[in-house]
Scaffold this motif. Structure first.
Motif, mmCIF file in Angstrom:
data_model
loop_
_atom_site.group_PDB
_atom_site.id
_atom_site.type_symbol
_atom_site.label_atom_id
_atom_site.label_comp_id
_atom_site.label_asym_id
_atom_site.label_seq_id
_atom_site.Cartn_x
_atom_site.Cartn_y
_atom_site.Cartn_z
ATOM 1 N N HIS A 1 0.847 -1.205 0.000
ATOM 2 C CA HIS A 1 0.000 0.000 0.000
ATOM 3 C C HIS A 1 0.879 1.250 0.000
ATOM 4 O O HIS A 1 1.893 1.310 0.705
ATOM 5 N N PRO A 2 0.520 2.276 -0.764
ATOM 6 C CA PRO A 2 1.364 3.483 -0.855
ATOM 7 C C PRO A 2 1.535 4.257 0.444
ATOM 8 O O PRO A 2 2.480 5.037 0.569
ATOM 9 N N LEU A 3 0.666 4.026 1.422
ATOM 10 C CA LEU A 3 0.789 4.730 2.698
ATOM 11 C C LEU A 3 1.494 3.887 3.757
ATOM 12 O O LEU A 3 1.531 4.270 4.929
ATOM 13 N N VAL A 4 2.074 2.775 3.324
ATOM 14 C CA VAL A 4 2.721 1.854 4.264
ATOM 15 C C VAL A 4 4.214 1.764 3.973
ATOM 16 O O VAL A 4 4.630 1.694 2.824
ATOM 17 N N ILE A 5 5.022 1.774 5.043
ATOM 18 C CA ILE A 5 6.407 1.339 4.934
ATOM 19 C C ILE A 5 6.496 0.013 5.682
ATOM 20 O O ILE A 5 5.886 -0.152 6.740
ATOM 21 N N ALA A 6 7.208 -0.944 5.097
ATOM 22 C CA ALA A 6 7.231 -2.280 5.687
ATOM 23 C C ALA A 6 8.618 -2.879 5.584
ATOM 24 O O ALA A 6 9.358 -2.641 4.626
ATOM 25 N N THR A 7 8.948 -3.688 6.590
ATOM 26 C CA THR A 7 10.192 -4.454 6.599
ATOM 27 C C THR A 7 9.855 -5.899 6.974
ATOM 28 O O THR A 7 8.866 -6.158 7.666
ATOM 29 N N PRO A 8 10.667 -6.872 6.529
ATOM 30 C CA PRO A 8 10.319 -8.295 6.685
ATOM 31 C C PRO A 8 10.692 -8.897 8.031
ATOM 32 O O PRO A 8 11.510 -9.805 8.117
ATOM 33 N N HIS A 9 10.063 -8.377 9.099
ATOM 34 C CA HIS A 9 10.262 -8.900 10.458
ATOM 35 C C HIS A 9 11.740 -8.840 10.841
ATOM 36 O O HIS A 9 12.329 -9.821 11.298
#
Length: 333
Positions: free
Chosen positions: A278-286
């Motif tokens: 999602h464009p409003l999300v920053i995410a990293t893989p745990h």
């Protein structure tokens, strides 16, 4: 002293990134080591084949300790989890068979607290947004940023990570609201408040509660509706705390300003790909807890636990010490 046979469930990737050569060497000094040479989670049959005559299993977090597995390991003295989370280990089944279960302590509390601070800065200053636009060969819009100084951090669940994060937030000039009906909270920690009040006042909402049946989907549609439209949601705890359908809906509706995720309901507790994209999300893989000091803390704890078992002592981190009948029998003359 009887020699120990130890099975290490960490595959090659997990061994390199979540256990390390120092801990492996420490374990090898304590007994005969067998290893999982694949990066796959092993089935019960595979575990029985590889560890059927082993005395101790040192387990990576994704490898289940099911009732079926524990019932099929007649020689097993202890199941040592190299993680805090032992939800996929059947404690009752282990206890019924006299098998000791241990867990590691939260050596990742500093690492995760720092990740949360980084996520707040990233979200508040639109760093990932700008980087993505530049990487696409375009010039990003210069968006107004938010300083952490003067902002309000809302923490749900006041455990070890939260207690590490709070003084950092204070040092950065943030106000801290805390909701935890089971914790003692002093004025030095922050302001103890209700769940609803915290959601309504916070600029950054950070759940750090333990994942239990009680906290399943704790952050749902009502919680997101109670947050300020300018607020950011950050989850580095467990995906089980969040209703992901409600989170996606809140992002699509603009009910919240954005989100940072290091955990979710995908494999190995990683963020769900749909949400992460999602464009409003920053995410990293745990990876919030993936630093050398954090990993060595937990892996070396398992080495110490095995060493204590070898010497006939119950180690720190024992979950069901009173039920460890096999360990007592093993040391009986």
């Amino acid at each position: 002293m009887k020699p120990l046979k130890i099975f290490l469930t960490h595959g090659p990737h997990a061994l390199a990134h979540y256990y390390g050569p120092r801990a492996l060497a420490g374990l090898q000094a304590l007994g005969e080591i067998r290893r999982n040479h694949t990066d796959e989670v092993l089935s019960v049959d595979e575990m029985v084949k590889l560890a059927g005559d082993c005395d101790i299993i040192v387990s990576y977090r994704v490898q289940p300790g099911s009732a079926e597995l524990l019932q099929r390991l007649p020689h097993l003295l202890a199941f040592c989890r190299c993680a805090v989370d032992i939800r996929n280990v059947d404690i009752a089944a282990a206890s019924a068979k006299g098998i000791l279960v241990t867990q590691a302590s939260a050596g990742f509390k500093t690492s995760v607290a720092e990740w949360i601070v980084g996520a707040m800065i990233d979200l508040g200053r639109h760093i990932t947004y700008a980087a993505k636009v530049y990487h696409a060969g375009k010039v990003p819009e210069a968006k107004m940023g938010r300083e952490l100084k003067g902002s309000t951090l809302g923490i749900i669940g006041y455990g070890q990570i939260a207690r590490t994060l709070t003084p950092i937030a204070h040092a950065l000039g943030m106000s801290v609201l805390i909701h935890d009906p089971y914790a003692t909270i002093t004025s030095d920690d922050g302001v103890s408040t209700s769940f609803t009040s915290l959601l309504a006042q916070s600029d950054f909402v950070v759940p750090l509660a333990v994942a239990t049946q009680e906290t399943e989907n704790l952050i749902g549609a009502a919680a997101f509706a109670a947050m300020k439209p300018s607020a950011y949601f950050i989850n580095a705890s467990r995906g089980n705390l969040v209703d992901e359908v409600a989170l996606l809906d809140a992002l699509n509706r603009g009910s919240i300003a954005g989100c940072a995720l290091d955990v979710g309901r995908a494999t190995d507790q990683m963020p769900t790909p749909e949400l992460a994209a999602h464009p409003l999300v920053i995410a990293t893989p745990h990876v919030a807890g993936l630093t050398l000091p954090a990993i060595e803390h937990q892996s070396m704890e398992t080495v110490h636990q095995v060493s204590e078992i070898l010497q006939g002592r119950l180690p720190l981190g024992a979950v069901n010490a009173e039920a460890a009948a096999r360990l007592r029998d093993w040391f009986r003359p």
